[in-house]
Motif scaffolding. Structure first.
Motif, PDB file in Angstrom:
ATOM      1  N   PRO A   1       0.993  -1.136   0.074  1.00 45.50           N
ATOM      2  CA  PRO A   1       0.167  -0.132  -0.600  1.00 45.50           C
ATOM      3  C   PRO A   1       0.699   1.431   0.391  1.00 45.50           C
ATOM      4  O   PRO A   1       1.874   1.563   0.651  1.00 45.50           O
ATOM      5  CB  PRO A   1      -0.974  -0.358   1.056  1.00 45.50           C
ATOM      6  N   ILE A   2       0.253   2.842  -0.402  1.00 44.44           N
ATOM      7  CA  ILE A   2       1.468   3.548  -1.248  1.00 44.44           C
ATOM      8  C   ILE A   2       0.214   4.644  -0.414  1.00 44.44           C
ATOM      9  O   ILE A   2      -0.941   4.865  -0.895  1.00 44.44           O
ATOM     10  CB  ILE A   2       1.191   3.643  -2.267  1.00 44.44           C
ATOM     11  N   GLN A   3       0.730   5.780   0.137  1.00 42.45           N
ATOM     12  CA  GLN A   3      -0.392   6.101   0.927  1.00 42.45           C
ATOM     13  C   GLN A   3      -0.115   7.766   1.033  1.00 42.45           C
ATOM     14  O   GLN A   3       1.491   7.837   0.840  1.00 42.45           O
ATOM     15  CB  GLN A   3      -0.134   6.141   2.472  1.00 42.45           C
ATOM     16  N   ARG A   4      -0.401   9.115   0.789  1.00 46.56           N
ATOM     17  CA  ARG A   4       0.139  10.352   0.263  1.00 46.56           C
ATOM     18  C   ARG A   4       0.237  11.236   1.203  1.00 46.56           C
ATOM     19  O   ARG A   4      -1.395  10.757   1.760  1.00 46.56           O
ATOM     20  CB  ARG A   4      -0.893  10.749  -1.068  1.00 46.56           C
ATOM     21  N   VAL A   5       0.736  11.273   2.351  1.00 45.96           N
ATOM     22  CA  VAL A   5       0.811  12.123   3.390  1.00 45.96           C
ATOM     23  C   VAL A   5       1.199  13.150   3.194  1.00 45.96           C
ATOM     24  O   VAL A   5       2.177  14.563   2.275  1.00 45.96           O
ATOM     25  CB  VAL A   5       1.268  11.415   4.054  1.00 45.96           C
ATOM     26  N   ASP A   6       0.751  14.631   4.284  1.00 48.95           N
ATOM     27  CA  ASP A   6       1.128  15.934   4.348  1.00 48.95           C
ATOM     28  C   ASP A   6       3.191  15.686   5.212  1.00 48.95           C
ATOM     29  O   ASP A   6       3.686  14.735   5.328  1.00 48.95           O
ATOM     30  CB  ASP A   6       1.309  16.469   5.714  1.00 48.95           C
ATOM     31  N   SER A   7       3.982  16.577   4.296  1.00 46.05           N
ATOM     32  CA  SER A   7       5.626  16.016   4.211  1.00 46.05           C
ATOM     33  C   SER A   7       5.759  16.486   6.379  1.00 46.05           C
ATOM     34  O   SER A   7       6.710  15.354   6.174  1.00 46.05           O
ATOM     35  CB  SER A   7       5.761  17.155   3.824  1.00 46.05           C
ATOM     36  N   SER A   8       5.412  16.832   6.858  1.00 43.40           N
ATOM     37  CA  SER A   8       5.330  16.757   8.732  1.00 43.40           C
ATOM     38  C   SER A   8       5.200  15.738   8.987  1.00 43.40           C
ATOM     39  O   SER A   8       5.617  15.229   9.855  1.00 43.40           O
ATOM     40  CB  SER A   8       4.288  18.098   8.958  1.00 43.40           C
ATOM     41  N   ALA A   9       4.188  14.400   7.729  1.00 43.00           N
ATOM     42  CA  ALA A   9       4.444  13.108   9.112  1.00 43.00           C
ATOM     43  C   ALA A   9       5.670  12.370   8.603  1.00 43.00           C
ATOM     44  O   ALA A   9       5.716  11.735   9.375  1.00 43.00           O
ATOM     45  CB  ALA A   9       2.778  12.989   8.045  1.00 43.00           C
ATOM     46  N   ILE A  10       6.170  12.779   7.524  1.00 42.27           N
ATOM     47  CA  ILE A  10       7.150  12.516   7.220  1.00 42.27           C
ATOM     48  C   ILE A  10       8.608  12.796   8.099  1.00 42.27           C
ATOM     49  O   ILE A  10       9.749  12.109   8.534  1.00 42.27           O
ATOM     50  CB  ILE A  10       7.503  12.072   5.785  1.00 42.27           C
ATOM     51  N   GLU A  11       8.412  14.142   8.292  1.00 40.57           N
ATOM     52  CA  GLU A  11       9.801  14.467   9.147  1.00 40.57           C
ATOM     53  C   GLU A  11       9.720  14.345  10.300  1.00 40.57           C
ATOM     54  O   GLU A  11      10.505  14.215  11.308  1.00 40.57           O
ATOM     55  CB  GLU A  11       9.279  16.399   9.033  1.00 40.57           C
ATOM     56  N   ARG A  12       8.106  13.539  11.044  1.00 42.75           N
ATOM     57  CA  ARG A  12       7.988  13.781  12.116  1.00 42.75           C
ATOM     58  C   ARG A  12       8.493  11.683  12.256  1.00 42.75           C
ATOM     59  O   ARG A  12       9.619  11.663  13.328  1.00 42.75           O
ATOM     60  CB  ARG A  12       7.160  12.783  12.769  1.00 42.75           C
TER      61      ARG A  12
END
Length: 246
Positions: free
Chosen positions: A51-62
């Motif tokens: 599964p691929i999920q598009r998220v806000d960049s802040s989610a990856i920064e966390r």
């Protein structure tokens, strides 16, 4: 044996995790453009049913605070063995063993770089202690450029005992020591081999040295007295590759 779940980041490490079938889910920041690397990640993940999920960049920064994530992260579960025998048993009978053991290498970037060199040299595994040493992480995955997903790893409770097991399998254990009398380039590395690299600060511990068949140094021509641990491992691995005519 499957280890705990980890988050990794960076486009190449994530792609390698997908190809190695260690990734379970992929996150891509919404503000990341549709370049070739992102296209490859999406294509291979879709093909593998991940599964691929598009998220806000802040989610990856966390997930990767302060790291260069390139807007991509993935959850992975690695095959991390706890016994060196599990790695040794998987070495094909028709090949000459090539292993690396790390004695309390603590910098994740060094562990990642060693894994990258080990994969490039065709090594059969990397052994490192469970305590007082770097362990698998997103930073290690990034430094390894994804090689962490392809190299067999054993995180052991007792390195000296693991070296003894390696020796019982008729694998020559060569410890790298800057003060050794013998040059690495005068040692026969074409035999079944385990290269042992010491930690960044103190090198090989006494007990580790005692479990080596031979100690050898990499000749230095400049004013600096030693090499980075991962560079030393790379030099030794590819000297073995050279001697084997590969």
């Amino acid at each position: 044996m499957s280890g705990p779940e980890h988050w990794i980041w960076g486009r190449q490490p994530v792609l390698e995790a997908i190809l190695a079938k260690t990734a379970h889910s992929v996150l891509i920041a919404r503000n990341v453009g549709a370049g070739q690397s992102i296209h490859s990640i999406e294509k291979e993940a879709t093909r593998a049913g991940i599964p691929i999920q598009r998220v806000d960049s802040s989610a990856i920064e966390r997930i990767a605070p302060g790291a260069v994530s390139q807007g991509v992260a993935a959850s992975v579960r690695l095959a991390l063995f706890t016994e060196v025998a599990d790695v040794l048993d998987q070495i094909p009978n028709d090949t000459v063993a090539l292993l690396v053991a790390l004695d309390r290498v603590q910098d994740p970037h060094n562990l990642g770089a060693v894994l990258r060199s080990a994969d490039a040299a065709g090594a059969h595994g990397v052994v490192f202690p469970a305590r007082h040493a770097a362990t698998v992480s997103g930073g290690v995955a990034k430094a390894s450029a994804g090689a962490m997903h392809h190299v067999k790893m054993a995180q052991v409770t007792n390195l000296a005992r693991s070296l003894e097991e390696i020796r019982r399998r008729n694998i020559w254990v060569v410890g790298l020591d800057g003060h050794a009398d013998r040059s690495l380039f005068n040692v026969d590395l074409s035999v079944p081999l385990c290269v042992v690299v010491g930690g960044e600060e103190s090198g090989l511990r006494r007990l580790t040295r005692d479990h080596c068949d031979i100690l050898a140094r990499i000749p230095m021509r400049g004013l600096v007295s030693s090499l980075n641990a991962s560079v030393a491992a790379g030099v030794a691995l590819f000297e073995a590759v050279r001697q084997r005519g590969e």
